[in-house]
Design an enzyme around this catalytic site. Sequence first.
Site, short mmCIF file in Angstrom:
data_model
loop_
_atom_site.label_atom_id
_atom_site.label_comp_id
_atom_site.label_asym_id
_atom_site.label_seq_id
_atom_site.Cartn_x
_atom_site.Cartn_y
_atom_site.Cartn_z
N LYS A 47 2.34 6.92 2.52
CA LYS A 47 3.02 5.79 1.88
C LYS A 47 4.35 5.49 2.57
CE LYS A 47 0.63 4.98 -2.20
NZ LYS A 47 0.07 5.95 -3.11
N LYS B 172 -9.61 4.10 2.29
CA LYS B 172 -10.01 4.02 0.88
C LYS B 172 -9.74 2.62 0.32
CE LYS B 172 -5.93 5.39 -1.68
NZ LYS B 172 -5.37 6.05 -2.83
N LYS C 251 -5.73 -0.84 -4.49
CA LYS C 251 -5.34 -2.07 -5.18
C LYS C 251 -4.12 -2.72 -4.55
CE LYS C 251 -3.79 0.27 -9.25
NZ LYS C 251 -2.71 1.15 -8.78
P1 AMP Z 1 -3.53 4.36 -8.31
O1 AMP Z 1 -4.25 3.22 -7.66
O2 AMP Z 1 -2.84 5.23 -7.33
O3 AMP Z 1 -2.68 3.91 -9.46
O4 AMP Z 1 -4.67 5.31 -8.92
C1 AMP Z 1 -5.22 5.20 -10.20
C2 AMP Z 1 -6.46 6.07 -10.29
O5 AMP Z 1 -7.51 5.52 -9.46
C3 AMP Z 1 -6.25 7.51 -9.80
O6 AMP Z 1 -7.01 8.38 -10.59
C4 AMP Z 1 -6.78 7.48 -8.39
O7 AMP Z 1 -7.19 8.75 -7.95
C5 AMP Z 1 -7.96 6.52 -8.55
N1 AMP Z 1 -8.31 5.88 -7.28
C6 AMP Z 1 -7.50 5.08 -6.54
N2 AMP Z 1 -8.15 4.68 -5.41
C7 AMP Z 1 -9.39 5.25 -5.45
C8 AMP Z 1 -10.53 5.22 -4.57
N3 AMP Z 1 -10.52 4.51 -3.44
N4 AMP Z 1 -11.65 5.91 -4.96
C9 AMP Z 1 -11.69 6.61 -6.11
N5 AMP Z 1 -10.64 6.69 -6.97
C10 AMP Z 1 -9.50 6.02 -6.66
#
Ligand code: AMP
Length: 330
Positions: free
Chosen positions: A111, A194, A197
């Site tokens: 990041k 990956k 968002k």
């Molecule tokens: P975040 O987008 O960092 O707020 O993550 C929110 C949740 O989504 C967390 O549990 C992450 O581990 C999960 N997550 C985010 N990106 C992925 C991905 N590409 N595949 C699976 N889980 C994800």
Amino acid sequence: MKTMITGVRPTGSITLANYIGGIKGFVEQQYKYNSLIFIADIHGLTTYINPKEIRNNILDITAMYMACGIDIKNTALFMQSDVLEHCNLGFLMSFQCSVGELSRMTQFKSKKQQLGKSEKDMGLFIYPTLMAADILLYDAEIVPVGADQRQHIEKTRDFGERFNNIYGNTFKLPEYQIPKIGAKIMNLQDPTIKMSKSAPKDDKGTIFMLDDIEITRKKIMSACTDSEGKVYYDENNKPGISNLISLVCVVNNMTIEEANEKYKDYNYKDFKIEVADSVCKFIKDIQDKFYQYRNDEKHLKEILTNGANKARVYASKKMEIVKEKVGLSI
Ligand code: AMP
């Protein structure tokens, strides 16, 4: 009864990967545990986002959580910033770690690169201390997350254990719970990175839960595959096809073996049509519910206020214990 917690940062529109990595497992198990789910809004501020956008994302995520099946009769759904104990304990957690170990965190390193030349990286640097507090504050033992969060949960255990060793048994140590299928959903256009968002809204490789259904269909139909022409799961050699298999399995509750068998004679075009049909139907059902909740902001705000009131009961009790242990109560 054990406690389960998970969260999502309001840094963009929720993706199908967020659903699979964090929300799905939580919803399926919410009645088995004392359940808490939060919007990680303070974590979200580690990268600058327009305040209006954050506010909107918070309400979107609340409505999305509800549409995905969070039952607020059972589960506390709240904003992290509404329970200030997260920050209080997060600060105390910084005394349980070193600059060296935080600088080696993979998420910090990747990041930081995205931040470019910006020097304002302290929030990002101490992210693991706040995340440890998010979990330890509630003695949560189960944390459903995607594979990208494994290292953060391990650090949470380390910090909690160090604290316990110094001050006596205070925190329960959490276990991550990573989905068997879809632990790391990849970008449809570049299956070596990956799905995230923080991708631009028009990114062809990211499935946003609120995308127009026809756009989602197009994204799946144009997903990157390989030249072999055979449908079977092989993450290393066929990352694109394997990613699509994961998606179809998750939305249809199928195993990888069942998918390998079912699609073994399909060509890529027909396979993609099946994936697109299944994913689009799945997302459309959630979207219909989402818009019902999203249209009533007053109700969403009430949900978050009630959730924070519930969470604060645990959090404040735990913080009193922690203060007592470290000698901050007289
Ligand atoms: P975040 O987008 O960092 O707020 O993550 C929110 C949740 O989504 C967390 O549990 C992450 O581990 C999960 N997550 C985010 N990106 C992925 C991905 N590409 N595949 C699976 N889980 C994800």
